[in-house]
Design an enzyme around this catalytic site. Structure first.
Site, PDB file in Angstrom:
ATOM      1  N   ARG A   1       0.838  -1.206   0.000  1.00  0.00           N
ATOM      2  CA  ARG A   1       0.000   0.000   0.000  1.00  0.00           C
ATOM      3  C   ARG A   1       0.873   1.258   0.000  1.00  0.00           C
ATOM      4  O   ARG A   1       1.299   1.729   1.045  1.00  0.00           O
ATOM      5  CB  ARG A   1      -0.930  -0.028   1.220  1.00  0.00           C
ATOM      6  CG  ARG A   1      -1.881  -1.221   1.213  1.00  0.00           C
ATOM      7  CD  ARG A   1      -2.708  -1.307   2.486  1.00  0.00           C
ATOM      8  NE  ARG A   1      -1.904  -1.634   3.657  1.00  0.00           N
ATOM      9  CZ  ARG A   1      -2.403  -1.873   4.865  1.00  0.00           C
ATOM     10  NH1 ARG A   1      -3.711  -1.809   5.056  1.00  0.00           N
ATOM     11  NH2 ARG A   1      -1.610  -2.161   5.884  1.00  0.00           N
TER      12      ARG A   1
ATOM     13  N   ASP B   1       4.947  -6.279  -3.409  1.00  0.00           N
ATOM     14  CA  ASP B   1       4.259  -7.465  -2.902  1.00  0.00           C
ATOM     15  C   ASP B   1       5.309  -8.556  -2.807  1.00  0.00           C
ATOM     16  O   ASP B   1       5.817  -9.026  -3.833  1.00  0.00           O
ATOM     17  CB  ASP B   1       3.130  -7.867  -3.858  1.00  0.00           C
ATOM     18  CG  ASP B   1       2.284  -9.017  -3.329  1.00  0.00           C
ATOM     19  OD1 ASP B   1       2.783  -9.767  -2.458  1.00  0.00           O
ATOM     20  OD2 ASP B   1       1.139  -9.171  -3.784  1.00  0.00           O
TER      21      ASP B   1
ATOM     22  N   TYR C   1      -1.303 -21.508   9.332  1.00  0.00           N
ATOM     23  CA  TYR C   1      -0.575 -20.334   9.818  1.00  0.00           C
ATOM     24  C   TYR C   1       0.550 -20.770  10.746  1.00  0.00           C
ATOM     25  O   TYR C   1       1.697 -20.310  10.618  1.00  0.00           O
ATOM     26  CB  TYR C   1      -1.508 -19.367  10.549  1.00  0.00           C
ATOM     27  CG  TYR C   1      -0.758 -18.205  11.168  1.00  0.00           C
ATOM     28  CD1 TYR C   1      -0.175 -17.226  10.365  1.00  0.00           C
ATOM     29  CD2 TYR C   1      -0.613 -18.097  12.556  1.00  0.00           C
ATOM     30  CE1 TYR C   1       0.540 -16.178  10.922  1.00  0.00           C
ATOM     31  CE2 TYR C   1       0.093 -17.048  13.120  1.00  0.00           C
ATOM     32  CZ  TYR C   1       0.668 -16.094  12.305  1.00  0.00           C
ATOM     33  OH  TYR C   1       1.379 -15.058  12.859  1.00  0.00           O
TER      34      TYR C   1
ATOM     35  N   THR D   1      -2.620  -5.331  16.412  1.00  0.00           N
ATOM     36  CA  THR D   1      -2.349  -4.694  15.116  1.00  0.00           C
ATOM     37  C   THR D   1      -3.560  -4.978  14.226  1.00  0.00           C
ATOM     38  O   THR D   1      -4.613  -5.380  14.712  1.00  0.00           O
ATOM     39  CB  THR D   1      -1.096  -5.297  14.455  1.00  0.00           C
ATOM     40  OG1 THR D   1      -1.349  -6.691  14.170  1.00  0.00           O
ATOM     41  CG2 THR D   1       0.123  -5.199  15.371  1.00  0.00           C
TER      42      THR D   1
END
Length: 257
Positions: A39, A64, A157, A192
């Site tokens: 971003r 990215d 994860y 976060t």
């Protein structure tokens, strides 16, 4: 304490959370920052904030980390004054979903594996050869308690963060005989955008993760990263596991309400 004045620090995933906190801590110490994230507008906002509060040079890279060609291009086309990276902070990472393995979403899996493992590998592969050539450098990988303890529905994860832990150990072994240092900073609960991302923008569900708990802040983690890189040059902090006082393991959390 080792000075990092004028050292070049590359931070991935720098647009928010731990990455943004690291940018501020290192700017305060006089480092030069290469901030990378997808971003660009968020990066620009961060750069403006940092420049307002600290005197430092900043170079922005829209990137990215999942795109190997883009990573190669980003590193190889850095201006000469920015090309000698002293510290690499592999912070870009995310979690998607909280599903049982046999009900998991393939796209979520791909995104986690491509970002958390392959993205970290790409950056390391393109940056570390320069460190070896210059005979100096430090790689800091942001891992997780999830790399040490698997928890229900954390399957993939946790697998990616276990990989980060193994890659950090392997890199340290492969760099033995060089002065390059490798550290893995592995936090527990940090407030976060992590949970927002995990739950695909479901803020209500994300907020419940931290309900009744005082989690770590991004600044807490950035302080530990900074500690690792400012030790005397003969000292290597291999691994730091940090958690809030309200957390005793990946699954044991004290909630006050």
């Amino acid at each position: 304490m080792l000075s990092i004045q004028n050292q070049i620090v590359l931070i991935t995933g720098a647009s928010s959370g731990i990455g943004a906190a690291c940018a501020k801590v290192f700017a305060n110490a006089g480092a030069k920052l290469i901030l990378a994230a997808r971003r660009l507008e968020r990066l620009q906002e961060l750069a403006d904030e940092v420049s307002k509060n600290f005197t430092t040079d900043i170079h922005l890279v829209q990137l990215d980390v999942r795109d190997r060609t883009a990573v190669e291009s980003a590193i190889s086309t850095l201006p000469p004054s920015w090309s000698e990276i002293d510290i690499l902070i592999n912070n870009a990472g995310l979690s998607r979903g909280l599903d049982k393995l046999h009900e998991g979403d393939f796209q979520d899996w791909e995104e986690m594996i491509d970002t958390n493992i392959k993205g970290l590998l790409y950056l390391t592969r393109y940056v570390v050869p320069g460190m070896v050539k210059r005979d100096r450098g430090h790689v800091v990988n942001i891992g997780s308690i999830a790399g040490h303890q698997t928890y229900p529905s954390g399957n993939v994860y946790c697998g990616t963060k276990a990989a980060v832990r193994a890659i950090s150990e392997g890199l340290k072994q492969d760099l033995l005989g060089t002065p390059i240092r490798v550290s893995s900073v592995d936090p527990g609960m940090v407030e976060t955008e992590f949970s927002d991302v995990r739950f695909h923008g479901d803020s209500d569900r994300a907020n419940k993760v931290y309900q009744g708990v005082k989690p770590l802040t991004p600044d807490d983690v950035a302080d530990v990263v900074f500690f690792c890189v400012t030790r005397p040059s003969h000292v290597n902090i291999n691994e730091v596991v940090l958690m809030p006082v309200d957390q005793a393991s990946a699954t044991l959390v004290n909630r006050r309400n």
